[in-house]
Motif scaffolding. Sequence first.
Motif, PDB file in Angstrom:
ATOM      1  N   SER A 221      39.717  40.961  37.385  1.00 46.31           N
ATOM      2  CA  SER A 221      39.519  39.416  36.889  1.00 46.31           C
ATOM      3  C   SER A 221      40.285  39.062  35.265  1.00 46.31           C
ATOM      4  CB  SER A 221      38.726  38.725  37.111  1.00 46.31           C
ATOM      5  OG  SER A 221      37.267  38.503  36.399  1.00 46.31           O
ATOM      6  N   PHE A 222      40.531  40.171  34.555  1.00 49.33           N
ATOM      7  CA  PHE A 222      40.802  40.084  33.275  1.00 49.33           C
ATOM      8  C   PHE A 222      41.609  40.695  33.136  1.00 49.33           C
ATOM      9  CE2 PHE A 222      35.995  40.560  31.125  1.00 49.33           C
ATOM     10  CZ  PHE A 222      35.529  39.681  31.887  1.00 49.33           C
ATOM     11  N   HIS A 252      48.257  34.360  35.797  1.00 51.21           N
ATOM     12  CA  HIS A 252      48.955  35.603  36.676  1.00 51.21           C
ATOM     13  C   HIS A 252      48.232  36.335  37.830  1.00 51.21           C
ATOM     14  CE1 HIS A 252      52.691  34.170  35.333  1.00 51.21           C
ATOM     15  NE2 HIS A 252      52.247  34.613  33.991  1.00 51.21           N
ATOM     16  N   VAL A 253      46.921  35.930  37.273  1.00 48.67           N
ATOM     17  CA  VAL A 253      45.818  37.409  37.686  1.00 48.67           C
ATOM     18  C   VAL A 253      46.032  36.482  39.741  1.00 48.67           C
ATOM     19  CG1 VAL A 253      44.254  35.519  38.269  1.00 48.67           C
ATOM     20  CG2 VAL A 253      43.417  38.113  38.597  1.00 48.67           C
ATOM     21  N   HIS A 254      46.249  36.007  40.123  1.00 49.42           N
ATOM     22  CA  HIS A 254      46.694  35.537  41.915  1.00 49.42           C
ATOM     23  C   HIS A 254      47.752  36.477  42.071  1.00 49.42           C
ATOM     24  CE1 HIS A 254      42.800  33.329  42.162  1.00 49.42           C
ATOM     25  NE2 HIS A 254      42.963  33.156  41.445  1.00 49.42           N
ATOM     26  N   GLU A 255      48.730  36.297  41.408  1.00 54.92           N
ATOM     27  CA  GLU A 255      49.719  36.765  41.998  1.00 54.92           C
ATOM     28  C   GLU A 255      50.506  38.193  41.361  1.00 54.92           C
ATOM     29  OE1 GLU A 255      52.615  34.665  38.769  1.00 54.92           O
ATOM     30  OE2 GLU A 255      54.160  37.291  38.827  1.00 54.92           O
ATOM     31  N   TYR A 256      49.196  38.600  40.685  1.00 48.82           N
ATOM     32  CA  TYR A 256      49.818  39.963  40.631  1.00 48.82           C
ATOM     33  C   TYR A 256      48.831  40.770  42.138  1.00 48.82           C
ATOM     34  CZ  TYR A 256      51.267  39.366  35.671  1.00 48.82           C
ATOM     35  OH  TYR A 256      51.927  38.919  34.992  1.00 48.82           O
ATOM     36  N   LEU A 257      47.563  40.339  41.918  1.00 48.67           N
ATOM     37  CA  LEU A 257      46.258  40.810  43.075  1.00 48.67           C
ATOM     38  C   LEU A 257      46.985  40.675  44.322  1.00 48.67           C
ATOM     39  CD1 LEU A 257      43.223  39.386  41.972  1.00 48.67           C
ATOM     40  CD2 LEU A 257      43.680  42.357  42.063  1.00 48.67           C
ATOM     41  N   GLN A 258      48.418  39.465  44.499  1.00 47.87           N
ATOM     42  CA  GLN A 258      48.987  39.587  45.719  1.00 47.87           C
ATOM     43  C   GLN A 258      49.787  40.904  46.230  1.00 47.87           C
ATOM     44  OE1 GLN A 258      50.231  34.950  45.982  1.00 47.87           O
ATOM     45  NE2 GLN A 258      47.982  34.828  46.563  1.00 47.87           N
ATOM     46  N   GLU A 259      50.574  40.754  44.680  1.00 48.71           N
ATOM     47  CA  GLU A 259      51.716  41.768  44.482  1.00 48.71           C
ATOM     48  C   GLU A 259      51.534  42.920  44.696  1.00 48.71           C
ATOM     49  OE1 GLU A 259      54.927  42.583  41.521  1.00 48.71           O
ATOM     50  OE2 GLU A 259      52.658  43.732  40.405  1.00 48.71           O
ATOM     51  N   LEU A 288      39.286  31.800  46.377  1.00 49.92           N
ATOM     52  CA  LEU A 288      40.746  31.859  46.883  1.00 49.92           C
ATOM     53  C   LEU A 288      40.869  33.578  46.649  1.00 49.92           C
ATOM     54  CD1 LEU A 288      42.105  29.490  43.664  1.00 49.92           C
ATOM     55  CD2 LEU A 288      41.908  28.916  46.259  1.00 49.92           C
ATOM     56  N   TYR A 289      39.796  33.656  45.690  1.00 51.50           N
ATOM     57  CA  TYR A 289      40.373  35.576  45.606  1.00 51.50           C
ATOM     58  C   TYR A 289      39.828  35.681  46.766  1.00 51.50           C
ATOM     59  CZ  TYR A 289      40.384  35.598  40.575  1.00 51.50           C
ATOM     60  OH  TYR A 289      40.485  35.514  39.568  1.00 51.50           O
ATOM     61  N   THR A 290      39.035  35.987  47.962  1.00 54.94           N
ATOM     62  CA  THR A 290      38.411  36.147  49.245  1.00 54.94           C
ATOM     63  C   THR A 290      38.896  35.485  50.478  1.00 54.94           C
ATOM     64  OG1 THR A 290      36.798  34.984  49.480  1.00 54.94           O
ATOM     65  CG2 THR A 290      36.575  37.759  48.495  1.00 54.94           C
ATOM     66  N   ARG A 294      45.055  34.943  51.852  1.00 57.93           N
ATOM     67  CA  ARG A 294      46.120  34.516  50.868  1.00 57.93           C
ATOM     68  C   ARG A 294      46.613  36.487  50.817  1.00 57.93           C
ATOM     69  NH1 ARG A 294      45.130  30.314  46.749  1.00 57.93           N
ATOM     70  NH2 ARG A 294      45.438  32.236  45.296  1.00 57.93           N
ATOM     71  N   LYS A 295      45.528  37.382  51.332  1.00 58.65           N
ATOM     72  CA  LYS A 295      45.565  38.260  50.595  1.00 58.65           C
ATOM     73  C   LYS A 295      45.629  39.001  49.901  1.00 58.65           C
ATOM     74  CE  LYS A 295      48.695  38.981  55.173  1.00 58.65           C
ATOM     75  NZ  LYS A 295      46.999  38.654  56.049  1.00 58.65           N
ATOM     76  N   GLU A 296      44.316  38.393  48.692  1.00 63.43           N
ATOM     77  CA  GLU A 296      44.235  39.527  47.845  1.00 63.43           C
ATOM     78  C   GLU A 296      42.538  39.819  47.899  1.00 63.43           C
ATOM     79  OE1 GLU A 296      43.398  35.551  44.917  1.00 63.43           O
ATOM     80  OE2 GLU A 296      45.232  34.681  45.917  1.00 63.43           O
ATOM     81  N   LEU A 297      41.898  39.855  48.123  1.00 61.22           N
ATOM     82  CA  LEU A 297      40.800  40.648  47.896  1.00 61.22           C
ATOM     83  C   LEU A 297      39.803  40.569  48.673  1.00 61.22           C
ATOM     84  CD1 LEU A 297      39.245  40.758  44.004  1.00 61.22           C
ATOM     85  CD2 LEU A 297      40.781  42.350  45.228  1.00 61.22           C
ATOM     86  N   ASP A 298      38.897  41.155  49.773  1.00 61.85           N
ATOM     87  CA  ASP A 298      37.468  41.318  50.686  1.00 61.85           C
ATOM     88  C   ASP A 298      36.981  40.592  50.257  1.00 61.85           C
ATOM     89  OD1 ASP A 298      39.704  42.543  52.181  1.00 61.85           O
ATOM     90  OD2 ASP A 298      38.757  44.691  52.384  1.00 61.85           O
ATOM     91  N   MET A 299      36.098  40.963  48.831  1.00 60.68           N
ATOM     92  CA  MET A 299      34.742  40.283  48.451  1.00 60.68           C
ATOM     93  C   MET A 299      35.169  40.593  47.171  1.00 60.68           C
ATOM     94  SD  MET A 299      31.790  43.240  49.867  1.00 60.68           S
ATOM     95  CE  MET A 299      32.616  44.029  51.372  1.00 60.68           C
ATOM     96  N   VAL A 300      34.079  40.181  46.413  1.00 57.67           N
ATOM     97  CA  VAL A 300      34.083  40.073  45.257  1.00 57.67           C
ATOM     98  C   VAL A 300      32.296  39.884  44.063  1.00 57.67           C
ATOM     99  CG1 VAL A 300      35.153  38.332  44.666  1.00 57.67           C
ATOM    100  CG2 VAL A 300      33.167  37.376  44.674  1.00 57.67           C
ATOM    101  N   PHE A 301      32.145  40.696  43.549  1.00 59.11           N
ATOM    102  CA  PHE A 301      30.885  41.348  42.583  1.00 59.11           C
ATOM    103  C   PHE A 301      30.777  39.568  42.100  1.00 59.11           C
ATOM    104  CE2 PHE A 301      31.511  45.420  42.884  1.00 59.11           C
ATOM    105  CZ  PHE A 301      30.846  45.604  43.771  1.00 59.11           C
ATOM    106  N   HIS A 302      30.321  38.256  41.727  1.00 61.08           N
ATOM    107  CA  HIS A 302      29.827  37.400  40.337  1.00 61.08           C
ATOM    108  C   HIS A 302      28.416  38.291  39.707  1.00 61.08           C
ATOM    109  CE1 HIS A 302      26.132  35.480  42.090  1.00 61.08           C
ATOM    110  NE2 HIS A 302      27.003  35.071  43.295  1.00 61.08           N
ATOM    111  N   PHE A 303      28.550  36.770  38.218  1.00 61.56           N
ATOM    112  CA  PHE A 303      27.417  37.632  37.683  1.00 61.56           C
ATOM    113  C   PHE A 303      26.478  36.251  37.404  1.00 61.56           C
ATOM    114  CE2 PHE A 303      28.682  41.285  35.449  1.00 61.56           C
ATOM    115  CZ  PHE A 303      29.549  42.467  36.284  1.00 61.56           C
ATOM    116  N   GLU A 304      25.918  35.511  38.524  1.00 58.37           N
ATOM    117  CA  GLU A 304      25.983  34.237  38.218  1.00 58.37           C
ATOM    118  C   GLU A 304      24.460  34.613  38.180  1.00 58.37           C
ATOM    119  OE1 GLU A 304      26.785  30.505  39.279  1.00 58.37           O
ATOM    120  OE2 GLU A 304      24.942  30.148  39.994  1.00 58.37           O
TER     121      GLU A 304
END
Length: 585
Positions: A221-222, A252-259, A288-290, A294-304
């Motif tokens: 995400s950076f 642009h992170v969502h755009e790049y992941l979709q690309e 949004l990411y998952t 939207r075809k970005e990622l299957d899952m995320v690691f969050h840090f909360e």
Amino acid sequence: MTLQPLLRHPSLRPTDEWWKAAVVYQVYPRSFADSNGDGIGDIRGIINRLDHLENLGIDVVWLSPVYTSPQDDNGYDISDYYAVDPTFGTLEDLDELIAAMHARGMKLVMDLVVNHTSDEHAWFQESRASRTSAKRDWYIWRDPRTSQEHEAGNEPNNWGSFFSGSAWELDEGTGQYFLHLFSRKQPDLNWDNPEVRAAIYKMMNWWLDRGIDGFRMDVISFISKHPGLPDGPVENGTTWGNGIPFYGSGPHVHEYLQEMHREVFRGRETELMTVGEMVDATPELARLYTDPDRKELDMVFHFEHVGLDHGPGGKFTRKALDLVEVKRSFARWQEALADVGWNSLYWNNHDQPRVVSRFGNDTGYWYESATALATVLHLMRGTPYIYQGEELGMTNMPFEGIEDFRDLESLNYYYEALTGNDGSEAAAELLAGIATGGRDNARTPVQWDATPNAGFTTGDPWIPVNPNHLWLNAAAQRTDPGSVFSWYRSLVRLRHEEPVVIDGRFTLLCPEDPQLFVYTRTSETTSLMVLANCSTTPRALNLQLARELAMRWVSAEVLLHNHPEKSWDRQELRPWEVVVLRRSA
Ligand code: NOJ
């Protein structure tokens, strides 16, 4: 190479989302198993230990980086994405590992570190060669600031690095600074340059064609920085500003992941798994990411949840954990991703202290707290991750002095904080901070047996072995039905066999109770209740819960109980006692 089908639950969509029923195991190769006696774990060491993983029952291995690297950050600084570092073996060894895993029905997910490369990568070498180099714009270069607009110096902005000091390094040769959010040997790539993105997608395709089954994406995400790179807020009297508002989930992170999805995953996504590491993720962003549409990622690691015991000075200054806060955090994520999107469930990885020492009790209630914490995590909605040694209840390391540490994050922090502050009291306090919060706790060698060096190596281990390997080791636990290892096996099996673990609704009970972690998972046919006492004192159930258990759950089956020799009276939970009940809905 043939792929063995993984267990697929009938309630899942038939061709995709197999990873919702999977359990992932992370291998940090440096510390897993050394086959050649050089003191550093390697790929052949993993091949030799596949029985352990098969016995545990896991479906997927996430392999931390084995690519060619100067090892400044233990492989998270890659100098050649297409080659295996000789420390870990050869490309042929890796092919053999992939084939051996597939033959056992396991998948292999590789680490993808593309926010940055090593400064020894040919791309960066070319980029830094001159201001007019064809690859100059592949990294993030800026002129020095001339006016002293911030305390620190004439760096282009005030962003601090995750590994202490400024996020900028001056290149004497060309008179410009380059950005490095991590160490100065990890320059950030410029994702706004389409050539960079194309080169990364090409490399990813190369690996998938070689037979791997997906990617764990390092700090993904950076990758998109806010144009203008504005100064970040300066918090708690520190020198450097926090740049995350300007590069965490940037424009642009969502755009790049979709690309990326289109260029790399399209057409083969149902066989693959992707997970993105996201320091800045909120439940809303994760959704949004998952979101599959939207075809970005299957899952995320969050840090909360792994930030809840951080003190005012961050991870090296700790505060007591408040269970109510922990439950609130988990519940918020469970609810936000209940209908759309998917989450990862983890306590540990190569960056986090060992959970049994951190949130449990590794002295009086080692077995009970290791199993209770594992259970509350694994039976939530999401894909659980087991970090090597967690399945044995491995603990933090009793570090004795600064010479025991290897991790650049801890060492940089210690030496920077010590500068101008040479009192031994300050040194002792700093040492205590990195001893409890530091990443090396996760990186001591896996404890295979009670022999010298825990069966990890026949040589000198690159980092000290925890002395408790004499009693805490895989050999002692493998066939013991009352071991932490056997408990983890049961949790993995439960996820495979019980559909409600995958798709049941999550409901938190007793949210304000400071000791009890209780929740239910419910589907049309089945309900589970997980009850854990996350404390070292007995805790009576409140009347409402006791009544509920005496009525609707009276004939529920006890699936798991970490005091199997003692019965449970449904009124009270002993210290770190955990019980899992099942009934038809
Ligand atoms: C996150 C990784 O998990 C960590 O180990 C690494 O130091 C940084 N990203 C930089 O790659």
